[in-house]
Design an enzyme around this catalytic site. Structure first.
Site, PDB file in Angstrom:
ATOM      1  N   ASP A 145       0.830  -1.212   0.000  1.00  0.00           N
ATOM      2  CA  ASP A 145       0.000   0.000   0.000  1.00  0.00           C
ATOM      3  C   ASP A 145       0.856   1.249   0.000  1.00  0.00           C
ATOM      4  O   ASP A 145       0.435   2.304  -0.476  1.00  0.00           O
ATOM      5  CB  ASP A 145      -0.949   0.003   1.197  1.00  0.00           C
ATOM      6  N   LYS A 162      -1.303  -5.257   3.786  1.00  0.00           N
ATOM      7  CA  LYS A 162      -2.390  -5.820   4.588  1.00  0.00           C
ATOM      8  C   LYS A 162      -1.878  -6.490   5.860  1.00  0.00           C
ATOM      9  O   LYS A 162      -0.863  -7.189   5.827  1.00  0.00           O
ATOM     10  CB  LYS A 162      -3.159  -6.828   3.718  1.00  0.00           C
TER      11      LYS A 162
HETATM   12  O1  MRU Z   1      -7.651  -3.059   2.482  1.00  0.00           O
HETATM   13  P1  MRU Z   1      -7.318  -3.415   1.057  1.00  0.00           P
HETATM   14  O2  MRU Z   1      -8.083  -4.578   0.544  1.00  0.00           O
HETATM   15  O3  MRU Z   1      -7.406  -2.200   0.147  1.00  0.00           O
HETATM   16  O4  MRU Z   1      -5.788  -3.840   1.114  1.00  0.00           O
HETATM   17  C1  MRU Z   1      -5.153  -4.177  -0.075  1.00  0.00           C
HETATM   18  C2  MRU Z   1      -3.747  -4.621   0.106  1.00  0.00           C
HETATM   19  O5  MRU Z   1      -3.223  -4.651   1.194  1.00  0.00           O
HETATM   20  C3  MRU Z   1      -2.986  -4.955  -1.134  1.00  0.00           C
HETATM   21  O6  MRU Z   1      -2.021  -5.917  -0.876  1.00  0.00           O
HETATM   22  C4  MRU Z   1      -2.275  -3.698  -1.682  1.00  0.00           C
HETATM   23  O7  MRU Z   1      -3.149  -2.601  -1.748  1.00  0.00           O
HETATM   24  C5  MRU Z   1      -1.708  -3.943  -3.032  1.00  0.00           C
HETATM   25  S1  MRU Z   1      -2.960  -4.197  -4.257  1.00  0.00           S
HETATM   26  C6  MRU Z   1      -2.184  -4.398  -5.744  1.00  0.00           C
END
Ligand code: MRU
Length: 355
Positions: free
Chosen positions: A243, A254
């Site tokens: 992220d 995550k």
């Molecule tokens: O809370 P989310 O579902 O938006 O979290 C997503 C993630 O942690 C992904 O691994 C990250 O955004 C990369 S997506 C290509």
């Protein structure tokens, strides 16, 4: 095949612009495929906040289109510039960790500023054209990440991934799941271990759905299986997304990613982070400065309608964790594979983009 040669148009995308913004509602997957019409920027912000659209790159692309929706719904009592800032502020406040959101808003502001003098209609058209380009380029970036990443895999690897990083999490194709797809196509992956990814089950609901559609063999496992799988020699590689990546390579992703990284380190399993350069934030020196989203405890105690804890049980729900750069074997980006020392490799990669 060179990554540049694959047209973006062939890729499934959870985001569509068809006389307006439509988002595939990921909270309804895998049981139902429902498309949301986002007629106002409030609709876009709500979709981002409740994770109807999610994944750092997909959030960035949606925010780019969200700015256009905002300008199209300007009130009579404000100027287009005032409307831009109003919408940028509330879209930007939806999710704090994914830096692609801020990246899209900052780039959108530059494009919008450069169109001054084009008249309101012309400025909205310029922003829409840019948002479509961001969308297209995100898919092209993912294709490149997939091709670069596949070079790190060997025949018949069993790979573990966490959360969802596929077409659903991006403009299309996916980052870590793009690496998995591209490696699988080259015969380098025999099987994927998919962490279910508590509490919102992006692995169980979304990654399993995508791998099924792609025909890639997988098994869903509970998040707590990672140590056992690795100690039994059942995992050759880990690849997952990000992220936000700090300037030194510390990576927010995550919740649960850090646990996977520690286990991978303990068992000598390569741990790869796959992300476009737009997920790297040079303004964040280390992981300590990355804001970590805290969501409602209800998401922990209430699993899609089933209450699994005593009434009013207090729960903490940190959506992301930070993996220190020492635990990352390589960062697979859209301009190539970055290896330690990451501070230097990241600075060089970002500089190459500017030149
Ligand atoms: O809370 P989310 O579902 O938006 O979290 C997503 C993630 O942690 C992904 O691994 C990250 O955004 C990369 S997506 C290509």
């Amino acid at each position: 095949m060179s990554p540049e040669t694959i047209p973006a148009a062939e890729t499934f995308s959870p985001i569509r612009w068809d006389h307006g913004l439509k988002l595939l509602d990921q909270t309804r997957l895998p049981s139902e495929e429902v498309w949301l019409d986002c007629a106002t920027p409030e609709d876009v912000a709500a979709a981002i906040y409740r994770l109807s659209v999610r994944g750092a790159p997909a959030i960035g692309v949606s925010a780019a289109y969200g700015l256009v929706v905002g300008l199209e719904t300007k009130r009579d009592d404000q100027t287009l510039d005032e409307r831009f800032e109003e919408v940028a502020e509330f879209l930007g406040a939806t999710r704090p960790t994914a830096v692609n959101l801020r990246w899209a808003i900052d780039k959108g502001r530059e494009i919008f500023a450069a169109s001054v003098g084009d008249g309101d209609e012309g400025r909205i058209a310029a922003l829409l054209e840019w948002a479509k380009r961001v969308h297209r380029e995100d898919i092209e970036s993912c294709r490149r990440i997939g091709a670069f990443g596949a070079e790190l895999f060997r025949a018949n690897d069993r790979v573990l991934t966490h959360c969802n990083t596929g077409a659903l999490a991006t403009g299309g194709y996916g980052t870590a799941l793009g690496v998995i797809q591209s490696s699988f196509d080259q015969g380098k992956i025999s099987h994927v271990w998919v962490d279910e990814t508590r509490p919102l089950l992006q692995g169980a609901r979304l990654t399993a759905w995508e791998l099924g559609r792609l025909g890639i063999p997988y098994k869903l496992v509970t998040d707590s299986s990672v140590g056992s799988l690795m100690s039994r020699g059942l995992v050759e590689r880990v690849v997952l997304g990000a992220d936000r990546i700090a300037a030194n390579g510390d990576t927010a992703n995550k919740i649960g990613t850090y646990t996977v990284a520690v286990m991978a380190n303990r068992h000598g399993v390569p741990f790869y982070v796959a992300a476009p350069l737009s997920t790297i934030d040079p303004a964040t020196p280390t992981g300590n400065e990355i804001p970590i989203e805290e969501r409602s405890g209800d998401e922990v105690t209430d699993v899609f309608g089933a209450i699994i804890a005593p009434e009013n049980a207090p729960a903490a729900n940190f959506a992301f964790d930070v993996t220190p750069h020492e635990l990352v074997t390589a960062i697979i980006t859209d301009v190539g594979v970055l290896e330690p020392p990451f501070t230097e490799a990241i600075a060089l990669a970002l500089a190459s983009q500017k030149s």
